[in-house]
Design a protein around this motif. Structure first.
Motif, short mmCIF file in Angstrom:
data_model
loop_
_atom_site.label_atom_id
_atom_site.label_comp_id
_atom_site.label_asym_id
_atom_site.label_seq_id
_atom_site.Cartn_x
_atom_site.Cartn_y
_atom_site.Cartn_z
N THR A 42 12.64 3.03 -6.25
CA THR A 42 13.17 2.41 -5.04
C THR A 42 13.18 0.90 -5.21
N LYS A 43 13.76 0.23 -4.23
CA LYS A 43 13.75 -1.24 -4.22
C LYS A 43 12.31 -1.74 -4.21
N GLU A 44 11.46 -1.11 -3.41
CA GLU A 44 10.06 -1.52 -3.32
C GLU A 44 9.34 -1.31 -4.66
N SER A 45 9.65 -0.21 -5.34
CA SER A 45 9.05 0.06 -6.64
C SER A 45 9.46 -1.01 -7.66
N LEU A 46 10.73 -1.38 -7.63
CA LEU A 46 11.21 -2.42 -8.52
C LEU A 46 10.51 -3.75 -8.23
N GLU A 47 10.37 -4.09 -6.96
CA GLU A 47 9.70 -5.33 -6.59
C GLU A 47 8.24 -5.32 -7.01
N GLU A 48 7.58 -4.18 -6.95
CA GLU A 48 6.20 -4.07 -7.41
C GLU A 48 6.11 -4.30 -8.92
N SER A 49 7.03 -3.71 -9.66
CA SER A 49 7.06 -3.91 -11.11
C SER A 49 7.30 -5.39 -11.44
N GLU A 50 8.21 -6.01 -10.70
CA GLU A 50 8.49 -7.43 -10.92
C GLU A 50 7.26 -8.28 -10.63
N HIS A 69 0.83 -1.21 0.00
CA HIS A 69 0.00 0.00 0.00
C HIS A 69 0.86 1.26 0.00
N PHE A 70 2.06 1.14 -0.51
CA PHE A 70 2.99 2.26 -0.50
C PHE A 70 2.90 3.05 -1.79
N ASP A 71 3.50 4.22 -1.80
CA ASP A 71 3.61 5.04 -3.01
C ASP A 71 4.85 4.57 -3.76
N TYR A 72 4.62 3.96 -4.90
CA TYR A 72 5.72 3.40 -5.67
C TYR A 72 6.10 4.29 -6.85
N SER A 73 5.81 5.57 -6.75
CA SER A 73 6.15 6.46 -7.85
C SER A 73 7.64 6.78 -7.88
N GLN A 74 8.34 6.53 -6.80
CA GLN A 74 9.79 6.77 -6.74
C GLN A 74 10.54 5.52 -7.22
#
Length: 172
Positions: A113-121, A106-111
């Motif tokens: 970041t490692k979390e953003s990359l994991e969301e894309s994956e 439920h995070f903002d993945y617009s940056q």
């Protein structure tokens, strides 16, 4: 969302092939719930009304010692949303293992970041698992109505559109 390299997409495609081999199942011939159950993962629908941005949660291991992982899906999602979220959380389970972690998306993945990359994956994993390239191309040879194609795979039209873009861009 972070961009995935072609090499990482190939690694994720390989992980999906491994899942098919280990379970003896593939989607859409087999239901997604059956594939998930083949790995002893319990799936539960939950009321996330107090957390409206949460679509799903992966519990890798129960803190009380229950070794079976669980995936919780927001019960208020439409059927296609539940399917994609389940596949997305399954992607986190296989791609980003952490035995003592409870992953809540439920995070903002617009940056970037490692979390953003994991969301894309996890998104790529879900789309690739639910809409296999060969089956998508065969279906598109029969109809160019993306709504019909989405219905066949049990996903939303944007998932089909994104999957087509990934295939065209990377030719895999």
């Amino acid at each position: 969302m972070a961009l995935l390299t072609s090499d990482r997409q190939i690694q994720i495609d390989s992980a999906i092939e491994d899942i098919k081999l280990r379970s003896g199942m593939s989607y859409p011939e087999n239901g997604l719930l059956d594939i998930v159950k083949a790995f002893n993962i319990t799936t539960l629908e939950m009321d996330f009304s107090k957390f409206p941005t949460v679509k799903g949660v992966v519990q890798y291991k129960n803190k009380q010692g229950d070794p079976d992982p669980k995936i919780f899906i927001n019960k208020d999602l439409p059927p296609e949303g539940k399917t994609f979220t389940l596949a997305h959380e399954l992607g986190h389970y296989f791609l980003h293992p952490n035995e003592d972690k409870l992953r809540i998306d439920h995070f903002d993945y617009s940056q970037q970041t490692k979390e953003s990359l994991e969301e894309s994956e996890a998104n790529y994993f879900a789309a690739s698992l639910l809409v296999p390239k060969e089956k998508l191309l065969k279906t598109l040879s029969l109809t160019n109505d993306l709504g019909v194609v989405a219905s066949y795979f049990g996903v939303s039209k944007p998932v089909i559109e994104t999957r087509i873009q990934w295939i065209k861009k990377n030719n895999h």
